[in-house]
Design an enzyme around this catalytic site. Structure first.
Site, PDB file in Angstrom:
ATOM      1  N   CYS A 107     -36.199 -61.200  13.717  1.00  0.00           N
ATOM      2  CA  CYS A 107     -36.509 -61.312  15.200  1.00  0.00           C
ATOM      3  C   CYS A 107     -35.955 -62.689  15.813  1.00  0.00           C
ATOM      4  CB  CYS A 107     -37.669 -60.797  15.625  1.00  0.00           C
ATOM      5  SG  CYS A 107     -38.109 -60.735  17.370  1.00  0.00           S
ATOM      6  N   CYS A 205     -45.479 -56.832  16.526  1.00  0.00           N
ATOM      7  CA  CYS A 205     -45.267 -56.123  17.885  1.00  0.00           C
ATOM      8  C   CYS A 205     -45.455 -54.784  17.998  1.00  0.00           C
ATOM      9  CB  CYS A 205     -44.398 -56.596  18.768  1.00  0.00           C
ATOM     10  SG  CYS A 205     -42.684 -56.425  18.304  1.00  0.00           S
TER      11      CYS A 205
END
Length: 367
Positions: A107, A205
């Protein structure tokens, strides 16, 4: 910094909020950027076990901070489709292979310090900034830009950013690298930020409840019960499916032999749905192979330090380049439970990140 326009990654947390404030105080034109990685529906259906990033409340916090700090602009960018392809699919694939992924590494590479730079360019901003705790500087020793550990050893995030593209470093700025967390919260309280005492994010997340097994099952990944063997090849128990385990794990296995011995997952064979377990003393390794290596500083062989997971210390090691993007790491002392799929990061004696890559079981010896 020669260009006064900066794109600031705004998570809605205290670190990025204070970093944005500090840049404003230095008269930078600050553009806030907030990524939406998963649907808000996920958070309405699945309660957060611990604080995660990118939740709907984080978006609202980021909006409030952008308004309070009077940022020059603030954008919410939907990356759900790309995030699934680059991060979530990788996460699932790695577990299918019997390995343990670290999606935050990718990410950071592809989105926070990849796509964000593209967005910065569209704004005419040459810089991307964030609230991460690490230092970026030009190294006379290595004649290149490097990243190294932040001064706050408890919050240092150099490991998590050790897989970003080296070529992005001249365009990045980390205002908090020489600061301590207690200073950040103090500043946030003094200027009246609503997030001053907000907890740090701890979980992924896209899995708010931290239940990987539930997540994998809901994404069509199912496995049947399998057999468990000891190092001598004796069948001694059963497991609930190989993807529910990682190297070093002790829980979740039903033994009908050797139940009184402390055993850990030693190896995973996904094609056979088989686990090999071993006693603690067999779980140590002095060597590992790192593949798909991301170099910040190229080298042939060095004496440095290697960190093999997010919650571990760097250990002294001799690191040798054995192919273009492959390293062999030889530790001075054996380390516990080397885990394929995790990232190994190489540091020098002063905390400079030299390289990082993926631990690969196929090339490893005894683990």
């Amino acid at each position: 910094m020669s260009n006064k326009k900066v794109l600031m990654l705004m998570s809605g947390g205290v670190d990025s909020s204070v970093a944005a404030y500090l840049l404003k105080e230095q008269n930078y034109h600050v553009i806030g950027l907030h990524f939406k990685t998963v649907s808000d529906v996920v958070f309405s259906l699945i309660p957060e076990k611990k604080k995660v990033c990118c939740s709907p409340s984080d978006t609202q916090d980021a909006l409030k901070i952008a308004d309070k700090l009077d940022l020059d602009d603030f954008q919410i960018v939907d990356i759900k489709k790309e995030f699934k392809e680059k991060i979530i699919d990788y996460f699932i694939k790695t577990y299918k292979e019997g390995k343990t992924p670290n999606p935050c590494m990718l990410c950071n590479r592809f989105f926070k310090f990849g796509k964000a730079l593209e967005i910065a360019h569209s704004y005419g901003a040459d810089w991307v900034s964030s609230g991460h705790y690490l230092i970026k500087e030009y190294s006379n020793k290595y004649s290149t830009y490097i990243i190294k550990k932040g001064v706050d050893q408890y919050k240092d995030q150099s490991y998590f950013l050790s897989y970003i593209d080296k070529n992005t470093l001249p365009k990045l700025h980390f205002p908090l690298g020489n600061m301590y967390k207690v200073e950040i919260r103090d500043i946030a309280n003094k200027i009246g930020l609503s997030v001053a005492n907000k907890p740090d994010s701890q979980e992924l997340c896209f899995i708010p409840d931290n239940d990987y097994r539930r997540f994998l099952k809901e994404n069509g990944v199912t496995t049947e019960e399998g057999k468990v063997y000891d190092l001598e090849g004796n069948e001694i128990g059963t497991h609930t499916g190989y993807m529910n385990y990682t190297i070093g794990q002790r829980s979740g296995i039903s033994y009908y032999k050797n139940a009184n011995v402390k055993l850990h997952v030693y190896k995973i064979f996904p094609q056979k749905n088989v686990l090999i377990v071993a006693p603690t003393e067999e779980m140590y390794s002095k060597e590992l192979i790192v593949q798909n290596v991301n170099f910040f500083v190229d080298f042939k062989e060095i004496e440095g330090f290697c960190r093999v997971r997010k919650k571990s210390e760097e250990k002294p090691a001799v690191v040798k380049k054995i192919a273009d993007h492959t390293l062999k790491v030889s530790f001075k002392e054996p380390i516990f439970a080397v885990t394929p799929g995790q990232f190994a990061t190489i540091y020098d004696e002063s905390g400079v990140v030299l390289a990082s890559g993926v631990i690969n079981i196929k090339e490893m010896g005894e683990v």
